[in-house]
Design a protein around this motif. Sequence first.
Motif, PDB file in Angstrom:
ATOM      1  N   GLN A 292      19.834  45.748   7.206  1.00  0.00           N
ATOM      2  CA  GLN A 292      20.393  44.903   8.534  1.00  0.00           C
ATOM      3  C   GLN A 292      20.847  46.017   9.572  1.00  0.00           C
ATOM      4  O   GLN A 292      21.891  46.122   9.736  1.00  0.00           O
ATOM      5  CB  GLN A 292      21.301  44.044   7.958  1.00  0.00           C
ATOM      6  N   PRO A 293      19.719  46.432  10.201  1.00  0.00           N
ATOM      7  CA  PRO A 293      20.245  47.591  11.373  1.00  0.00           C
ATOM      8  C   PRO A 293      20.968  46.969  12.482  1.00  0.00           C
ATOM      9  O   PRO A 293      21.771  47.843  12.985  1.00  0.00           O
ATOM     10  CB  PRO A 293      18.726  47.764  11.763  1.00  0.00           C
ATOM     11  N   ASP A 294      21.072  45.818  12.769  1.00  0.00           N
ATOM     12  CA  ASP A 294      22.003  45.462  13.815  1.00  0.00           C
ATOM     13  C   ASP A 294      23.549  45.007  13.329  1.00  0.00           C
ATOM     14  O   ASP A 294      24.178  44.180  14.013  1.00  0.00           O
ATOM     15  CB  ASP A 294      21.640  44.273  14.552  1.00  0.00           C
TER      16      ASP A 294
ATOM     17  N   ARG B 275      26.210  46.447  12.348  1.00  0.00           N
ATOM     18  CA  ARG B 275      27.677  47.037  12.819  1.00  0.00           C
ATOM     19  C   ARG B 275      27.663  46.415  14.079  1.00  0.00           C
ATOM     20  O   ARG B 275      28.856  46.044  14.384  1.00  0.00           O
ATOM     21  CB  ARG B 275      27.451  48.504  12.991  1.00  0.00           C
ATOM     22  N   ARG B 276      26.780  46.450  14.957  1.00  0.00           N
ATOM     23  CA  ARG B 276      26.928  45.952  16.393  1.00  0.00           C
ATOM     24  C   ARG B 276      27.412  44.415  16.414  1.00  0.00           C
ATOM     25  O   ARG B 276      28.286  44.132  17.044  1.00  0.00           O
ATOM     26  CB  ARG B 276      25.476  46.167  17.286  1.00  0.00           C
ATOM     27  N   ASN B 277      26.695  43.664  15.382  1.00  0.00           N
ATOM     28  CA  ASN B 277      27.129  42.203  15.571  1.00  0.00           C
ATOM     29  C   ASN B 277      28.520  41.789  14.755  1.00  0.00           C
ATOM     30  O   ASN B 277      29.380  40.966  15.414  1.00  0.00           O
ATOM     31  CB  ASN B 277      26.044  41.497  14.679  1.00  0.00           C
TER      32      ASN B 277
ATOM     33  N   ASP C  72      30.971  42.897  17.720  1.00  0.00           N
ATOM     34  CA  ASP C  72      30.924  41.933  18.831  1.00  0.00           C
ATOM     35  C   ASP C  72      31.565  40.821  18.544  1.00  0.00           C
ATOM     36  O   ASP C  72      31.554  39.602  19.085  1.00  0.00           O
ATOM     37  CB  ASP C  72      29.432  41.791  19.239  1.00  0.00           C
TER      38      ASP C  72
ATOM     39  N   ARG D 265      30.381  38.366  16.283  1.00  0.00           N
ATOM     40  CA  ARG D 265      29.250  37.120  15.984  1.00  0.00           C
ATOM     41  C   ARG D 265      29.144  36.730  14.549  1.00  0.00           C
ATOM     42  O   ARG D 265      28.065  35.741  14.557  1.00  0.00           O
ATOM     43  CB  ARG D 265      27.956  37.762  16.551  1.00  0.00           C
TER      44      ARG D 265
END
Length: 839
Positions: A546-548, A550-552, A555, A557
């Motif tokens: 799940q490459p995104d 960390r960012r999610n 953020d 989300r």
Amino acid sequence: MTVELGPLLPQQERAAQETRLRDVWRTPSGWRYWTSVNNSEIGLWYGCTAFAFMLFAGVLALIVRLQLAVPNNDLVSADFYNQAFTLHGTVMMFLFAVPIFEAVAIFLLPSMLGSRELPFPRLSAFGFWSFAIGGIFVCGSIFFGAAPNGGWFMYPPLATDKEQIGIGADIWLLGLSFIEVASIAAAVELIVGIMKCRAPGMRVNMMPLFAWYLLVVAGMILFAFPPLIAGDLLFEMQRMFDWPFFDAARGGDPLLWQHLFWIFGHPEVYIIFLPAIALMAMIVPTFAQRPIVGYSWIVLAAVGTGFLSFGLWVHHMFATGLPQISLAFFSAASEAVVIPTGVQIFVFIATMLAGRVVFSVPMLFGAGGLAIFIIGGLTGVMVALVPFDWQAHDTYFVVAHLHYVLIGGMLFPVTAGIYYFYPFFAGKKLSDRLGKISFWLMFVGFNVAFFPMHFVGLRGMPRRVFTYPADMGWDWMNLISTVGAFIFAAGFALVVADVLRPKRRVPSAPDNPWNAGTMEWLNQRDETWGLRSIPIVNSRYPLWDQPDLRRNIEDGRYYLPDAETGHRETLVTSVLDGEPIQVLRVGGSSIVTMVAAAMLGGVFISMTYEWWWITIGCSVGTLIAILYWLWTGTAQIPEADDREVGLGQSFPLYVSGPASVGWWAMFITMVGDWTAFASLVFGYFFYWTLHDDFTAGIAGPGMFWPVVAGALFLFAWIAMLFARSTNDHDRVWATRLLLIGSAILTIGGTLAGFQGPLSYDMQPTQHVYPATVWVLVIWTAAHAAVALIMQLYCLARSFTGRMTGKYDQDIRNVVLFWHFMAFTAIATFAIIGLFPSLR
């Protein structure tokens, strides 16, 4: 699986959310820092304290090796030597090997499972303070010449003789009983946390292998530690009050202690070994840069190892004259455990062959540890064969085997874990150069120290000897072992120096320096909230798949991105599917955990010195602290039924029964408690089957009073069932009357239980039969006292409006306790009332 995300809020709103989260999860400052219950602080304290105890035990080991370096040595006295080797084994087994993994689990699991916190953070804090106080008490005894000196297994009849062994045995028994409270508290916390506080979507077959191993180990603790607690109770009753459980002249049997101790002692080895393998199960896939090969096989192997480990204890007792059929069975079981252990090792090898291994210091320590452990496993197969064991029993061959298994299977993987996880909590890597030097010093030093012990053991050198004559052919091998021990110690000292040295000039490590695939590396080191938002997981290695993610998460989300209610909150999910079912509010920083641990410590310490008034005072203090803790920190009625958690979803703030973490904690605790009771029942039937004259013509307790007591407890349990039912229908006064009636029946059952042995004047110091009857009655009465307090607690909650038909967690948990209480009472009074008549 496509994961639906919440909206990306403006930066200013996200910053406001982070501020509220930071305020709620803030660690106290000043002296109040020590009241913290954050898993990051508790795990760090646990780990540092466990390593301090390990270094203390290591110094004692070096003193032992110096004493044995040359024949006829008088470096230390015989008494100090006995204290040193007893404390060395005790500290390594009870104060380092198990607590270090509890520390790692408390520190890592919330982030690894995608949770904010374990379900009972105050219980973790209570466990730590119990562990620290008990450990200091036991270790500090050597500075006053009062340390235990009968070996870490404390065999009777030597250890039951107060004149020969002094107060050290009481310090060992009561100090370790207190420490075992911490271990069982950690087991409850870990089982409930792993089963109920995983990230949404993390099904049970997607859990990290570290969590699977810890789940198996926590379950083993529930079945392994209680027999030792039961044995400690019998042992201390003999030492304090002369009840003859292990006195053969009055019908007792020292072998009962060996059975109870090794029912604990051999699973203990796997309780130590399996978490170390769990560390390897995290490290190997990371440095092979591929998922573990055979996930299901390694899970089954871990479960199989845990199960089989309970069938091995008698191989410690092959030389005690057991029947041939017992020797054959336990020898075969001891050989069989090699199979699941081998599966785990071959899975690691297959993973490394299937990937492209990145060689590193953690892998170096892990591979070296496995090599050493395999040698220990081979010698274990040897001592599992009865004829060989008869020759090697109680020689230095067994010392060598034990250390190859424990140091190879535990200390080397732990050191690998230090190098692997150090960037997780410090943000910087340890030195590769120092790590490699320390590894080779430890690897070479260990083998130089312990490999010769195989040969000195085969030459007949017994364990636990203070010194030896010069003409036995043992001298030069002992000298080599001593040199090796200091080389090994130098290597580990280098690890400690690497950890403690200033690192101002060391560059900061990336957030995920090893490119691991599991979620603990999502943790923001500078924050105490764990994960910024609780994610949805659809992979065993989310950071790879799940490459995104960390960012999610950062953020906000996902779930619970805000703390607008001002409470510490995490999600509770279903056991099998990881579906969110509740928002759990966990306890914040509080001094009550320290007070409760200190008061309970005062109970055990004052009992050691037979200061009975202080014991009573500390017991009252413990009860008050725990009641305050429960009244202010559990089953609180929330301000709303549901809590909006993000992604357009809401979940209840209050649940009871099997859906609640409190119900699970009570059930797990009572499983451990009933295991201790079963151990006492085992003792009764051990005497009953082994000795034709078990009752020795002693009358009592008859059948009348046991039947009356059992019936009263049965009616008390039924009254509690009706109280739960009437409470469900909000029939307040009917519930209160049933609680009062059940309390009266509980008191009556307790008095009737005592009346049986009292009416026949059964003297527990006269013979083991009345002593065994009395200990079963006292065990039941003690639980009846706890049940009575619970009934009165529910009554108080009802009168204050804190327990209603809708908010019924208290009475449901108490009724669950009563299921076990009723079974214990009926079993006790059936055994003591019926079985004597069968002779």
